[in-house]
Write an enzyme that holds these catalytic residues in place. Sequence first.
Site, PDB file in Angstrom:
ATOM      1  N   THR A   1      13.982   7.447  12.461  1.00 57.91           N
ATOM      2  CA  THR A   1      15.359   7.641  11.989  1.00 57.91           C
ATOM      3  C   THR A   1      16.298   6.589  12.554  1.00 57.91           C
ATOM      4  OG1 THR A   1      14.934  10.028  11.875  1.00 57.91           O
ATOM      5  CG2 THR A   1      17.224   9.307  11.755  1.00 57.91           C
TER       6      THR A   1
ATOM      7  N   VAL B   1      12.749  15.458  16.861  1.00 58.93           N
ATOM      8  CA  VAL B   1      13.053  16.778  17.421  1.00 58.93           C
ATOM      9  C   VAL B   1      13.931  17.583  16.478  1.00 58.93           C
ATOM     10  CG1 VAL B   1      14.235  17.974  19.285  1.00 58.93           C
ATOM     11  CG2 VAL B   1      12.774  16.025  19.799  1.00 58.93           C
TER      12      VAL B   1
ATOM     13  N   LYS C   1      24.418  22.952   5.555  1.00 62.97           N
ATOM     14  CA  LYS C   1      24.625  23.574   6.868  1.00 62.97           C
ATOM     15  C   LYS C   1      26.126  23.728   7.100  1.00 62.97           C
ATOM     16  CE  LYS C   1      24.170  22.810  11.848  1.00 62.97           C
ATOM     17  NZ  LYS C   1      23.760  21.874  12.920  1.00 62.97           N
TER      18      LYS C   1
ATOM     19  N   GLU D   1      23.523  21.314  19.660  1.00 62.90           N
ATOM     20  CA  GLU D   1      24.646  21.165  18.725  1.00 62.90           C
ATOM     21  C   GLU D   1      24.386  20.038  17.714  1.00 62.90           C
ATOM     22  OE1 GLU D   1      27.392  22.754  18.025  1.00 62.90           O
ATOM     23  OE2 GLU D   1      27.605  24.232  19.648  1.00 62.90           O
TER      24      GLU D   1
END
Length: 507
Positions: free
Chosen positions: A15, A51, A82, A346
């Site tokens: 990424t 992750v 989201k 977060e």
Amino acid sequence: MTRSADHFVILGGGTAGWMAAACLSRLLFRVPGSPKRVTLVESAEIAPIGVGEATIPSIQDMLRYLNIDEADFVSATDATYKLGIRFRDWRVAGSDFFHGFGELGPTIENLPLFQHWLSEKIAGRPVPPLEALSMSAQLALNNRFAKPKQDGNSPLFMAGYAYHFDAAKVATYLRDYAEAKGVKRIEGHVAEVALAVDGSVNSLRLTDGRDITGDFFIDCSGFKGLIIEKALGSPFEDWSHWLPCDRAVALPSQSIAPLQPYTQVTARDAGWTWRIPLQSRIGNGYVYASRFCDAAQAEQTLRGALESQPLAEPRQIHFTPGRRREAWVKNCLSLGLASGFLEPLESTSIHLIFANLFRFFDHFPRDIDSAVLRQTYNDRSVREIEEIRDFLILHYWASARRDTPFWRYVTAMDIPDSLGAKLEAFRTQGKILADYYDLFKPASWMAIYDGMGFTPKAPDPLADLVPGDFSRRVLQNVTQGIRQAALAAPPHEASLAALLRRPLSPV
């Protein structure tokens, strides 16, 4: 003699690497005949960490910058919407609160509405739950979705949204984008980083003997920091004292309906589990502290948290929370895991990649001898990651849980002075010390303060200057309008189907 920054070499894909390549190609290749070049070196033998699969609303800045069509992106990356994060069992076992994106009501008489709400609560008068002031929270908790509106008279003006997606598919999507723009990809494994006489990076020597020369290098080699640490010696500042979680185990499972438009995180004995719904599966994981839990216990806890059948074998991930002392050294900028890591509580990992990219663009050098630009960049990047660090620490330190060694440790540990100052201002007079430059604005801090049961001794003094009956009337009207707008919005899955112009695959 100065050395122009014309050829940019990125070490590492994933990424971070392909996001850097895509954004650099958009920046550098706009002028025909420009000498600017971008080369990315990656090895197929090195698997990305991956992750997190959740983001925050700032992800849309990157999509807009790259002129990416949302429907195309959502379709290609298995994405869902989201609206925030639902926290379960964090304050105490059985507690449940929501950190929604966007605002907690409008600004009334130069104060956020939540400050009027807080004043009423401190006075002992009945108030609705704080999440009733959040447009995003009300949409999410009703499994509905609607995009924010520019109309300031609509409650949807206060909403915000991001995405859940497959991080590997995002990297592939950005690779296709970057290569179409002219980025050159080289398959290879780095054996040595060659430095020039002045200590700057000259080239990457691959194991097959090839030398990849460049003017400016971007290190996306993950925790190894092959350039920034191994060659240039920038040390890593370990934050394990404040953020003791240093492991994660991830395990996808079958999709189940409905597709919830929020990330769910649940406190566990030695950390927390995540639940992230994608179109085709659910991403699950357990972030934990290895000093309080071993790998076998973590896997057992995660399997017990699954709501559907697993789709693969669990994958263990090791990490160290902290930051690079200097993320930009000489002619090398580190990004992603090479520059620092904060657990995905977060969903800030992907944000930090492109936030630092855009910050680099603001400090873009004409040549590699740019000490002033480097120092300013480093100072500002440190400020951002330390602010995020403090926000994450708050989630642990403020908990009332004392039921396991992990929770007893995090609730008793020393905290940074910067967080201590924020807590003091809030405790004494309801002030939230977050400003325009901080990633997490006052509404986010308020959501965590309230979710953890923190109530100030006195309200913001400006709230005393507003008649109480006026505040109560506004609170009633706004919360009623938010509730009505949430119930009028379409279901999350219907919004996705409308965006994609096709029905979602059955689960």
